[in-house]
Design a protein around this motif. Structure first.
Motif, PDB file in Angstrom:
ATOM      1  N   SER A 104       4.542  30.320   8.803  1.00 48.02           N
ATOM      2  CA  SER A 104       4.151  30.653   7.558  1.00 48.02           C
ATOM      3  C   SER A 104       4.128  29.984   6.760  1.00 48.02           C
ATOM      4  N   THR A 105       2.871  29.573   6.335  1.00 42.82           N
ATOM      5  CA  THR A 105       2.529  28.555   5.239  1.00 42.82           C
ATOM      6  C   THR A 105       2.886  29.067   3.955  1.00 42.82           C
ATOM      7  N   GLY A 106       3.154  30.403   3.715  1.00 43.64           N
ATOM      8  CA  GLY A 106       3.473  31.184   2.419  1.00 43.64           C
ATOM      9  C   GLY A 106       5.063  30.867   2.034  1.00 43.64           C
ATOM     10  N   TYR A 107       5.834  30.972   3.263  1.00 41.17           N
ATOM     11  CA  TYR A 107       7.438  30.485   2.867  1.00 41.17           C
ATOM     12  C   TYR A 107       7.823  29.259   3.551  1.00 41.17           C
ATOM     13  N   CYS A 108       6.857  28.578   4.553  1.00 44.12           N
ATOM     14  CA  CYS A 108       7.367  27.578   5.158  1.00 44.12           C
ATOM     15  C   CYS A 108       8.728  27.336   5.713  1.00 44.12           C
ATOM     16  N   PRO A 109       9.275  28.261   6.486  1.00 45.49           N
ATOM     17  CA  PRO A 109      10.760  28.612   7.004  1.00 45.49           C
ATOM     18  C   PRO A 109      11.125  27.225   7.737  1.00 45.49           C
ATOM     19  N   ASP A 110      12.116  26.912   7.529  1.00 46.19           N
ATOM     20  CA  ASP A 110      12.696  25.932   8.457  1.00 46.19           C
ATOM     21  C   ASP A 110      13.019  26.516   9.957  1.00 46.19           C
ATOM     22  N   PRO A 111      13.019  25.859  10.840  1.00 45.22           N
ATOM     23  CA  PRO A 111      13.415  26.477  12.329  1.00 45.22           C
ATOM     24  C   PRO A 111      14.760  26.906  12.357  1.00 45.22           C
ATOM     25  N   ALA A 112      15.431  26.292  11.270  1.00 39.72           N
ATOM     26  CA  ALA A 112      16.918  26.861  11.398  1.00 39.72           C
ATOM     27  C   ALA A 112      17.050  28.234  10.886  1.00 39.72           C
ATOM     28  N   CYS A 113      16.351  28.947  10.548  1.00 36.07           N
ATOM     29  CA  CYS A 113      16.140  30.357  10.185  1.00 36.07           C
ATOM     30  C   CYS A 113      16.257  31.106  11.378  1.00 36.07           C
ATOM     31  N   TRP A 114      16.336  30.808  12.394  1.00 36.27           N
ATOM     32  CA  TRP A 114      16.495  31.599  13.903  1.00 36.27           C
ATOM     33  C   TRP A 114      17.468  32.484  13.532  1.00 36.27           C
ATOM     34  N   PRO A 115      18.642  32.120  13.239  1.00 39.87           N
ATOM     35  CA  PRO A 115      19.866  33.231  13.410  1.00 39.87           C
ATOM     36  C   PRO A 115      19.651  34.245  12.604  1.00 39.87           C
ATOM     37  N   ASP A 116      18.773  34.172  11.281  1.00 35.75           N
ATOM     38  CA  ASP A 116      18.534  35.311  10.663  1.00 35.75           C
ATOM     39  C   ASP A 116      17.308  36.475  11.267  1.00 35.75           C
ATOM     40  N   VAL A 117      16.473  35.853  12.077  1.00 35.16           N
ATOM     41  CA  VAL A 117      15.637  36.374  12.937  1.00 35.16           C
ATOM     42  C   VAL A 117      16.218  37.078  14.201  1.00 35.16           C
ATOM     43  N   ALA A 118      17.282  36.348  14.798  1.00 36.38           N
ATOM     44  CA  ALA A 118      17.929  37.099  15.812  1.00 36.38           C
ATOM     45  C   ALA A 118      18.739  38.038  15.427  1.00 36.38           C
ATOM     46  N   GLY A 119      19.495  37.947  14.212  1.00 34.85           N
ATOM     47  CA  GLY A 119      20.208  39.280  13.821  1.00 34.85           C
ATOM     48  C   GLY A 119      19.489  40.195  13.430  1.00 34.85           C
ATOM     49  N   ALA A 120      18.277  40.143  12.815  1.00 34.13           N
ATOM     50  CA  ALA A 120      17.602  41.297  12.447  1.00 34.13           C
ATOM     51  C   ALA A 120      17.201  42.063  13.576  1.00 34.13           C
ATOM     52  N   LEU A 121      16.649  41.113  14.443  1.00 32.85           N
ATOM     53  CA  LEU A 121      16.183  41.947  16.023  1.00 32.85           C
ATOM     54  C   LEU A 121      17.333  42.508  16.631  1.00 32.85           C
ATOM     55  N   ASP A 122      18.419  42.032  16.695  1.00 34.07           N
ATOM     56  CA  ASP A 122      19.809  42.581  17.263  1.00 34.07           C
ATOM     57  C   ASP A 122      19.956  43.828  16.701  1.00 34.07           C
TER      58      ASP A 122
END
Length: 141
Positions: A78-96
């Motif tokens: 995402s070039t709009g937000y440029c999220p760091d790869p360290a945001c994975w736990p937030d993605v994983a939590g939303a999917l879980d």
């Protein structure tokens, strides 16, 4: 759902059915409440989030496995937000929380840096922290 609109909240596999997935990835964000929001791929991430701050953003692909949707590919592209790869736990939590199976981490992770010299946005490749536009040095963190 058409490109350019706020992403639809996903709290269960049934929500993905309503979005009529095809072989193309979705644009996603994880909003500040931790909810996954999906929009068509051609939607900018900032539009998907209605201009609000996010915990994570990128692209995501789903596949139906034994009647349930599963995230098979997830990136932080995402070039709009440029999220760091360290945001994975937030993605994983939303999917879980939505009860969606997922990979153990990003299937493609990107590192973004803005050049302090020319101001251009760079995608860092192979840990080469040099601006592709002006050859200026990029910070490693």
């Amino acid at each position: 759902m058409r490109p350019g609109v706020m992403g639809a909240p996903v709290t269960s596999s049934a929500d993905i059915d309503r979005l009529e997935p095809d072989d193309e990835p979705f644009t996603y964000v994880v909003d500040l409440a931790g909810t996954l929001r999906l929009a068509p791929r051609r939607t900018e991430h900032v539009a998907c989030a209605a201009g609000s701050p996010v915990l994570a953003a990128g692209e995501i692909t789903f596949e139906r496995v034994r009647g349930e949707w599963r995230a098979t590919e997830v990136s932080n592209q995402s070039t709009g937000y440029c999220p760091d790869p360290a945001c994975w736990p937030d993605v994983a939590g939303a999917l879980d929380r939505a009860g969606l199976a997922r990979p153990d981490g990003f299937t493609a992770a990107f590192v973004f840096r803005r050049c302090p010299g020319c101001g251009e946005l760079n995608v860092v490749k192979d840990e080469y922290y040099v601006c592709v536009f002006c050859d200026g040095g990029l910070t490693g963190t």
